[in-house]
Design a protein around this motif. Structure first.
Motif, PDB file in Angstrom:
ATOM      1  N   ALA A 224      51.604  33.773  25.622  1.00 37.63           N
ATOM      2  CA  ALA A 224      50.412  34.346  24.990  1.00 37.63           C
ATOM      3  C   ALA A 224      49.167  34.028  25.807  1.00 37.63           C
ATOM      4  N   ALA A 225      49.053  32.771  26.266  1.00 35.96           N
ATOM      5  CA  ALA A 225      47.905  32.371  27.079  1.00 35.96           C
ATOM      6  C   ALA A 225      47.906  33.117  28.415  1.00 35.96           C
ATOM      7  N   LEU A 226      49.098  33.299  28.981  1.00 35.80           N
ATOM      8  CA  LEU A 226      49.198  34.002  30.255  1.00 35.80           C
ATOM      9  C   LEU A 226      48.759  35.454  30.114  1.00 35.80           C
ATOM     10  N   CYS A 227      49.200  36.125  29.017  1.00 35.94           N
ATOM     11  CA  CYS A 227      48.810  37.515  28.791  1.00 35.94           C
ATOM     12  C   CYS A 227      47.299  37.639  28.594  1.00 35.94           C
ATOM     13  N   LEU A 228      46.706  36.690  27.895  1.00 32.18           N
ATOM     14  CA  LEU A 228      45.260  36.705  27.716  1.00 32.18           C
ATOM     15  C   LEU A 228      44.552  36.531  29.052  1.00 32.18           C
ATOM     16  N   GLN A 229      45.067  35.620  29.873  1.00 29.13           N
ATOM     17  CA  GLN A 229      44.494  35.411  31.200  1.00 29.13           C
ATOM     18  C   GLN A 229      44.602  36.675  32.049  1.00 29.13           C
ATOM     19  N   GLU A 231      44.842  39.795  30.925  1.00 33.81           N
ATOM     20  CA  GLU A 231      43.951  40.831  30.406  1.00 33.81           C
ATOM     21  C   GLU A 231      42.516  40.585  30.862  1.00 33.81           C
ATOM     22  N   ASN A 232      42.081  39.337  30.822  1.00 35.91           N
ATOM     23  CA  ASN A 232      40.733  39.022  31.287  1.00 35.91           C
ATOM     24  C   ASN A 232      40.573  39.349  32.769  1.00 35.91           C
ATOM     25  N   ARG A 233      41.629  39.055  33.534  1.00 40.08           N
ATOM     26  CA  ARG A 233      41.559  39.322  34.978  1.00 40.08           C
ATOM     27  C   ARG A 233      41.539  40.823  35.232  1.00 40.08           C
ATOM     28  N   LEU A 234      42.284  41.576  34.441  1.00 45.31           N
ATOM     29  CA  LEU A 234      42.300  43.029  34.606  1.00 45.31           C
ATOM     30  C   LEU A 234      40.942  43.646  34.299  1.00 45.31           C
ATOM     31  N   ARG A 235      40.288  43.112  33.267  1.00 47.01           N
ATOM     32  CA  ARG A 235      39.014  43.688  32.862  1.00 47.01           C
ATOM     33  C   ARG A 235      37.873  43.293  33.798  1.00 47.01           C
ATOM     34  N   GLN A 236      38.066  42.214  34.534  1.00 51.12           N
ATOM     35  CA  GLN A 236      37.060  41.833  35.520  1.00 51.12           C
ATOM     36  C   GLN A 236      37.057  42.875  36.639  1.00 51.12           C
ATOM     37  N   GLN A 244      45.819  51.370  43.924  1.00 49.10           N
ATOM     38  CA  GLN A 244      46.765  50.662  44.786  1.00 49.10           C
ATOM     39  C   GLN A 244      47.263  49.364  44.147  1.00 49.10           C
ATOM     40  N   LEU A 245      46.979  49.185  42.864  1.00 51.12           N
ATOM     41  CA  LEU A 245      47.382  47.958  42.193  1.00 51.12           C
ATOM     42  C   LEU A 245      48.904  47.832  42.142  1.00 51.12           C
ATOM     43  N   THR A 246      49.401  46.670  42.535  1.00 52.83           N
ATOM     44  CA  THR A 246      50.829  46.358  42.471  1.00 52.83           C
ATOM     45  C   THR A 246      51.013  45.056  41.706  1.00 52.83           C
ATOM     46  N   LEU A 247      52.250  44.789  41.346  1.00 55.98           N
ATOM     47  CA  LEU A 247      52.536  43.546  40.644  1.00 55.98           C
ATOM     48  C   LEU A 247      52.208  42.347  41.518  1.00 55.98           C
ATOM     49  N   ASN A 248      52.507  42.436  42.799  1.00 56.69           N
ATOM     50  CA  ASN A 248      52.188  41.330  43.712  1.00 56.69           C
ATOM     51  C   ASN A 248      50.685  41.128  43.843  1.00 56.69           C
ATOM     52  N   LEU A 249      49.937  42.231  43.897  1.00 55.10           N
ATOM     53  CA  LEU A 249      48.476  42.113  43.999  1.00 55.10           C
ATOM     54  C   LEU A 249      47.914  41.479  42.737  1.00 55.10           C
ATOM     55  N   LEU A 250      48.401  41.896  41.577  1.00 63.49           N
ATOM     56  CA  LEU A 250      47.949  41.302  40.320  1.00 63.49           C
ATOM     57  C   LEU A 250      48.298  39.814  40.274  1.00 63.49           C
ATOM     58  N   ALA A 251      49.490  39.473  40.769  1.00 62.01           N
ATOM     59  CA  ALA A 251      49.908  38.073  40.776  1.00 62.01           C
ATOM     60  C   ALA A 251      48.986  37.236  41.657  1.00 62.01           C
ATOM     61  N   ARG A 252      48.614  37.788  42.812  1.00 58.84           N
ATOM     62  CA  ARG A 252      47.703  37.047  43.706  1.00 58.84           C
ATOM     63  C   ARG A 252      46.323  36.899  43.081  1.00 58.84           C
ATOM     64  N   LYS A 253      45.832  37.947  42.441  1.00 58.37           N
ATOM     65  CA  LYS A 253      44.506  37.893  41.819  1.00 58.37           C
ATOM     66  C   LYS A 253      44.467  36.879  40.674  1.00 58.37           C
ATOM     67  N   ALA A 254      45.570  36.825  39.907  1.00 59.30           N
ATOM     68  CA  ALA A 254      45.619  35.938  38.750  1.00 59.30           C
ATOM     69  C   ALA A 254      46.129  34.550  39.095  1.00 59.30           C
ATOM     70  N   HIS A 260      56.795  35.572  36.468  1.00 57.82           N
ATOM     71  CA  HIS A 260      56.266  35.052  35.213  1.00 57.82           C
ATOM     72  C   HIS A 260      55.470  36.132  34.479  1.00 57.82           C
ATOM     73  N   ILE A 261      54.769  36.963  35.259  1.00 57.65           N
ATOM     74  CA  ILE A 261      53.996  38.054  34.652  1.00 57.65           C
ATOM     75  C   ILE A 261      54.934  39.036  33.964  1.00 57.65           C
ATOM     76  N   SER A 262      55.990  39.423  34.661  1.00 56.89           N
ATOM     77  CA  SER A 262      56.939  40.384  34.087  1.00 56.89           C
ATOM     78  C   SER A 262      57.559  39.858  32.800  1.00 56.89           C
ATOM     79  N   ARG A 263      57.967  38.603  32.820  1.00 55.66           N
ATOM     80  CA  ARG A 263      58.616  38.030  31.639  1.00 55.66           C
ATOM     81  C   ARG A 263      57.648  37.936  30.465  1.00 55.66           C
ATOM     82  N   ALA A 264      56.417  37.545  30.742  1.00 61.00           N
ATOM     83  CA  ALA A 264      55.434  37.410  29.669  1.00 61.00           C
ATOM     84  C   ALA A 264      55.106  38.759  29.049  1.00 61.00           C
ATOM     85  N   ILE A 265      54.927  39.783  29.882  1.00 57.86           N
ATOM     86  CA  ILE A 265      54.620  41.116  29.376  1.00 57.86           C
ATOM     87  C   ILE A 265      55.790  41.662  28.565  1.00 57.86           C
TER      88      ILE A 265
END
Length: 339
Positions: A224-229, A231-236, A244-254, A260-265
């Protein structure tokens, strides 16, 4: 000879599929078109070899058949973090060397190549986003399906070559035309379905009332905390609007591992990362449709989508209606509609 008409029919179906894909979206299907063109060339050379047997045609067929599995990997797994992706050309190079030094091994080597690359593509396709973490978020699902389809095709081709080789060994090739005719006849319905799928322009309508799924009571506090984190990162800076957003790019940004992102989502929203990201994009598109008179195509591009088909499909999945219908219901009438 029954094998000649069937390969020619298969070749015609492949050519129709090529034309259909090129007319639909040539730029988007570049790698698929490349693969289908080489398949058509291989099929044409194989048919000519039965009509006009010659050593050069046989050598060209073997060369094309050897390179096809590696080409399939190149075309349908460009977005993979697996280390073996960089070695995709090594197996066919070794195969060519082996076949030159020991010609009787041609059939065995080709079988191993096709089954090996086919199994790898099936494994990649079944893994979804976790193994396609460099794919653009909006194309993860399509990339997985294409990899899976290509893998099944290679395995099917490998089994066909094995049956032909066994027939030559056991009966001097007397039943080879019939085997080829039967196997390619089994493939024709699949190719026909591919044509229908490629020609479809209207996505399937699925009614979903909310933009984002409700949270699951089975999620852990850490998820739950990871998903909130996330979402905040996405909205920034509206990160979800990046085409060009990819899962790896999102992982690096967050600063979070992609797995872990896939499992949490998945645990929290019961959907994949691509669908979750598209929820934010569709919400943004809905806001633009309500508050502006931008054409639907411009709304699509401004919301992070790159293709109209994907935008329409996701809008239907989430909103239960087309973008034009949504805008009309909201009371805004733009000057041009392209939904």
């Amino acid at each position: 000879m029954p094998s000649i008409p069937v390969p020619l029919v298969t070749l015609l179906v492949l050519l129709i599929l090529i034309v259909t894909l090129a007319a639909n979206d040539k730029q988007r299907h570049q790698t698929t078109l490349l693969f289908l063109v080489v398949c058509s060339l291989l099929l044409a050379v194989g048919a000519l070899r039965w009509i006009l047997p010659s050593t050069p045609l046989m050598a060209l067929r073997v060369l094309l058949a050897t390179l096809l599995p590696a080409l399939a990997w190149y075309c349908f797994s460009p977005h993979t973090t697996q280390n073996y992706s960089r070695w995709k050309i090594v197996p066919p190079a070794l195969a060519i060397i082996i076949m030159q030094c020991w010609p009787p091994t041609i059939d065995s080597v080709l079988f191993v190549l096709y089954i090996g690359y086919g199994a790898a593509l099936i494994f990649l396709g079944l893994g979804g986003g976790d193994r396609l973490s460099d794919a653009r978020i909006s194309e993860v699902g399509l990339a997985a399906k294409m990899a899976l389809t290509a893998g099944v095709f290679l395995c099917f081709s490998g089994m066909t070559d094995l049956l032909v080789a066994l027939e030559f060994t056991l009966h001097q090739g007397k039943l080879v035309p019939q085997i080829i005719a039967i196997m390619q006849s089994l493939m024709l319905p699949l190719l026909s379905l591919a044509i229908v799928f490629a020609a479809r322009t209207r996505p399937r309508e699925v009614s979903i009332e909310t933009v984002l799924p409700d949270s699951s009571p089975l999620q852990t506090p850490e998820q739950a905390a990871l998903c909130l984190q996330l979402e905040n990162r996405l909205r920034q800076d509206d990160l979800f609007l990046n085409t060009q957003l990819t899962l790896n790019l999102l992982a690096r940004k967050a600063g979070i591992p992609s797995r872990h992102i896939s499992r949490a989502i998945n645990a929290t929203y019961h959907c994949n990362v691509s669908q979750w990201i598209n929820g934010f994009r569709i919400a943004h598109a809905q806001q633009l449709l309500r508050s502006s008179s931008l054409p639907v195509t411009e709304v699509m591009l401004a919301s992070g989508f790159t293709t109209k088909s994907n935008f329409n499909r996701e809008f239907l999945r989430i909103s239960g209606q087309t973008p034009s219908a949504f805008r009309q219901q909201a009371g805004s009438m733009p000057r041009s509609e392209n939904a």
